[in-house]
Motif scaffolding. Structure first.
Motif, short mmCIF file in Angstrom:
data_model
loop_
_atom_site.label_atom_id
_atom_site.label_comp_id
_atom_site.label_asym_id
_atom_site.label_seq_id
_atom_site.Cartn_x
_atom_site.Cartn_y
_atom_site.Cartn_z
N LYS A 265 0.81 -1.22 0.00
CA LYS A 265 0.00 0.00 0.00
C LYS A 265 0.84 1.27 0.00
O LYS A 265 0.39 2.32 -0.45
CB LYS A 265 -0.93 -0.02 1.22
N SER A 266 2.07 1.17 0.47
CA SER A 266 2.93 2.35 0.49
C SER A 266 3.63 2.57 -0.85
O SER A 266 4.31 3.57 -1.04
CB SER A 266 3.98 2.20 1.60
N GLY A 267 3.48 1.62 -1.78
CA GLY A 267 4.11 1.73 -3.08
C GLY A 267 5.44 1.02 -3.17
O GLY A 267 6.09 1.06 -4.22
N ALA A 268 5.85 0.34 -2.11
CA ALA A 268 7.12 -0.40 -2.12
C ALA A 268 6.93 -1.74 -2.81
O ALA A 268 5.89 -2.39 -2.68
CB ALA A 268 7.62 -0.60 -0.70
N PHE A 269 7.95 -2.16 -3.55
CA PHE A 269 7.87 -3.45 -4.24
C PHE A 269 7.75 -4.58 -3.23
O PHE A 269 8.42 -4.60 -2.20
CB PHE A 269 9.11 -3.66 -5.11
N LYS A 270 6.89 -5.55 -3.58
CA LYS A 270 6.63 -6.67 -2.69
C LYS A 270 7.13 -7.99 -3.28
O LYS A 270 8.00 -8.63 -2.72
CB LYS A 270 5.14 -6.74 -2.38
N GLU A 271 6.57 -8.39 -4.45
CA GLU A 271 6.94 -9.67 -5.03
C GLU A 271 6.40 -9.79 -6.45
O GLU A 271 5.58 -8.97 -6.90
CB GLU A 271 6.38 -10.83 -4.19
N VAL A 272 6.86 -10.83 -7.13
CA VAL A 272 6.33 -11.21 -8.44
C VAL A 272 5.64 -12.56 -8.28
O VAL A 272 6.25 -13.51 -7.78
CB VAL A 272 7.44 -11.32 -9.50
N THR A 273 4.37 -12.64 -8.67
CA THR A 273 3.63 -13.89 -8.54
C THR A 273 3.08 -14.32 -9.91
O THR A 273 2.75 -13.49 -10.74
CB THR A 273 2.46 -13.75 -7.56
N ARG A 274 3.01 -15.63 -10.12
CA ARG A 274 2.43 -16.14 -11.36
C ARG A 274 0.92 -15.90 -11.32
O ARG A 274 0.24 -16.30 -10.36
CB ARG A 274 2.71 -17.63 -11.50
N ALA A 275 0.38 -15.27 -12.35
CA ALA A 275 -1.04 -14.96 -12.39
C ALA A 275 -1.81 -16.04 -13.14
O ALA A 275 -2.62 -16.78 -12.56
CB ALA A 275 -1.28 -13.59 -13.02
N PHE A 276 -1.59 -16.16 -14.44
CA PHE A 276 -2.30 -17.17 -15.22
C PHE A 276 -1.55 -17.42 -16.52
O PHE A 276 -0.55 -16.75 -16.82
CB PHE A 276 -3.75 -16.75 -15.52
N GLU A 277 -2.01 -18.40 -17.29
CA GLU A 277 -1.41 -18.73 -18.58
C GLU A 277 -2.50 -18.83 -19.64
O GLU A 277 -3.64 -19.21 -19.33
CB GLU A 277 -0.64 -20.06 -18.50
N LEU A 278 -2.13 -18.48 -20.86
CA LEU A 278 -3.02 -18.66 -22.01
C LEU A 278 -2.53 -19.89 -22.76
O LEU A 278 -1.47 -19.87 -23.39
CB LEU A 278 -3.00 -17.42 -22.91
N LYS A 279 -3.31 -20.98 -22.67
CA LYS A 279 -2.92 -22.25 -23.25
C LYS A 279 -3.89 -22.65 -24.35
O LYS A 279 -5.09 -22.37 -24.25
CB LYS A 279 -2.89 -23.34 -22.19
N GLY A 280 -3.37 -23.33 -25.36
CA GLY A 280 -4.25 -23.82 -26.42
C GLY A 280 -3.62 -23.85 -27.80
O GLY A 280 -4.06 -24.60 -28.67
N HIS A 281 -2.57 -23.06 -28.01
CA HIS A 281 -1.87 -23.11 -29.29
C HIS A 281 -1.11 -24.44 -29.41
O HIS A 281 -0.74 -25.06 -28.42
CB HIS A 281 -0.91 -21.93 -29.42
N GLN A 282 -0.86 -24.82 -30.66
CA GLN A 282 -0.17 -26.08 -30.93
C GLN A 282 1.30 -25.88 -31.27
O GLN A 282 2.01 -26.86 -31.54
CB GLN A 282 -0.87 -26.80 -32.10
N ALA A 283 1.76 -24.65 -31.28
CA ALA A 283 3.17 -24.35 -31.56
C ALA A 283 3.53 -23.05 -30.83
O ALA A 283 2.68 -22.43 -30.17
CB ALA A 283 3.41 -24.22 -33.06
N GLY A 284 4.79 -22.66 -30.94
CA GLY A 284 5.25 -21.46 -30.25
C GLY A 284 4.44 -20.23 -30.60
O GLY A 284 3.87 -20.11 -31.69
N VAL A 285 4.36 -19.31 -29.65
CA VAL A 285 3.59 -18.07 -29.82
C VAL A 285 4.54 -16.95 -30.23
O VAL A 285 5.55 -16.71 -29.57
CB VAL A 285 2.85 -17.70 -28.53
N TYR A 286 4.21 -16.28 -31.34
CA TYR A 286 5.04 -15.18 -31.83
C TYR A 286 4.91 -13.95 -30.94
O TYR A 286 5.89 -13.37 -30.49
CB TYR A 286 4.62 -14.80 -33.24
#
Length: 449
Positions: A265-286
């Protein structure tokens, strides 16, 4: 013996003497002819050298004219023309590599191989002529450019240094741009080439992404807050969401990974957390793109499809994004870039030198813009007003009216008017439909490629 009589022995002697004399005379003549020829050749060479020396500036000028004519012919051959073309921004002398709009919507920054950044005033992009303010990049050139959230500075990635530079933009009393000066450089950190940068809209962090699997989160003073290993074999694209909460990446694997950059709340950095993934393509995403509200995303893959997602989900409750559309596109082996309009109604995909436009209502392709640039497109983005699509792949920036967006808006609003409750709501939607139809009628002759 009488005087007119000769002895038989003297005849051969006279003959030999005459023959020798003839030979000597012949040799003398040949020598004289040889010397004369050499003198003539020497005189010709001197005259030619003199002529070449005198005409060298003229020849140099002629060669320059021929090269200029060749460039002009090539540029003329590559000139893009289309009924939707609003204007072309011309100031760079080498290929443009990246572009970005300022948050206040008044400026566009472009960087190129000519060691300059040009800041354009783009209050009215439908004008034919636009003047740009040139900023020199000393001893290097910028490959990426982003505006700071307050529009008072630009952040560059330097090619040779492979590091970030912050440059402050001075303002004149009339509101125009003044001189720009380098504020400071970040320390070099990435081992591989940086291919993407981003800045959070709230100004809390800067993101850099390299071609390996590394992403670094920096504060605005150049100190590292966090490091991310994407574990995607390589990174082809990364971006910060417009809301400033998320960082996404894609690469060799057939998914897009999204992280939340958390502050207290003070604006200080806290952490990086995994949010979600977009899955469904059959090959690498450009690449991928966020909508203006960060609640929709579009992805484009090597598998020959693009996908449209609803991403305003409660991921902390394990809710996954919703896949709304999967649409095939023409994939010719080139790297593909995707742009999503601010209202999330239109998708643009650049593959090679061509751009395909789709609506996100039903996924239909609205148009194809062919041979837009003379080289593969390096940057593609919609302007904040949703009225224009900008692209570059050579030293020009083409500004195309977003006619496909007007068509998409009409489709979307026609569906909404059917579902609307109350006559007042329906009337408001009908008025919006009329406005888009009026805009569309202006460009109806350019509704096809």
């Amino acid at each position: 013996m009488p005087a007119d009589e000769q002895s038989p022995e003297s005849v051969p002697v006279i003959a030999v003497t005459a023959a020798v004399g003839a030979v000597v005379l012949l040799l003398v003549l040949l020598c004289n002819m040889g010397r004369q020829k050499q003198e003539e050749e020497r005189e010709e060479e001197e005259q030619e050298e003199k002529a070449e020396h005198i005409s060298e500036p003229q020849k140099t000028s002629k060669r320059r004219e021929q090269r200029a004519a060749g460039r002009s012919k090539k540029e003329q051959k590559a000139t893009f023309s289309h009924p939707w073309l609003s204007c072309s921004l011309k100031s760079h002398s080498q290929p443009v590599l990246d572009m970005d709009f300022s948050a206040n919507g008044k400026f566009l920054a472009s960087c190129a191989e000519d060691r300059t950044v040009v800041v354009w005033g783009i209050k009215e992009l439908d004008k034919k002529e636009h003047k740009g303010h040139r900023v020199n990049v000393e001893l290097d050139h910028a490959t990426l450019v982003k505006f700071s959230p307050d529009s008072k500075a630009i952040v560059l990635n330097l090619f040779a240094a492979n590091a970030i530079r912050v440059m402050k933009l001075a303002r004149k009393s009339d509101g125009g741009l003044g001189n720009a000066e380098a504020s400071f450089d970040f320390k070099q950190h990435h081992k591989e080439e940086i291919n993407c940068i981003g800045i959070s809209g709230n100004g809390r962090f800067i993101m850099t992404c390299a071609k390996d699997t590394s992403i670094v989160i920096w504060d605005l003073k150049g100190e590292i807050l966090a490091q991310i290993d994407t574990r995607q074999m390589n990174n082809s694209h990364a971006a910060v969401s417009p809301c400033g909460r998320f960082v996404g990446s894609c690469g060799f694997t057939p998914d897009v990974k999204i992280w939340e950059i958390c502050f207290d709340k003070s604006g200080a950095f806290k952490e990086v957390t995994r949010a979600f993934e977009l899955k469904g393509h059959q090959a690498g995403v450009y690449s991928f793109a966020f909508s203006d509200g960060s609640n929709r995303m579009a992805t484009v893959s090597k598998d020959g499809t693009w996908k449209f997602w609803k991403t305003d989900v409660e991921y902390k409750k394990q809710q996954d994004p919703y896949l709304l559309l999967t649409v095939p596109y023409t994939h010719n082996g080139h790297y593909s870039r995707i742009a999503l309009s601010p209202d999330a109604r239109t998708v643009a995909i650049a593959t090679g030198v061509d751009i395909a436009l789709f609506n996100t209502v039903n996924g239909d392709q609205s148009a194809t813009l062919s041979s837009v640039h003379s080289s593969p497109i390096t940057c593609l983005l919609f302007d904040p007003t949703n009225h224009f699509l900008l692209s570059t792949g050579d030293k020009h920036i083409h500004v195309v009216r977003n006619v496909a967006g007007y068509q998409s808006a009409i489709l979307d609003l026609n569906e909404k008017v059917q579902k609307a409750n109350g006559e007042a709501m329906k009337e408001r939607i009908r008025q919006q439909i009329k406005q888009y139809r009026d805009l569309l009628s202006t460009y109806e002759n350019g509704s096809t490629s």
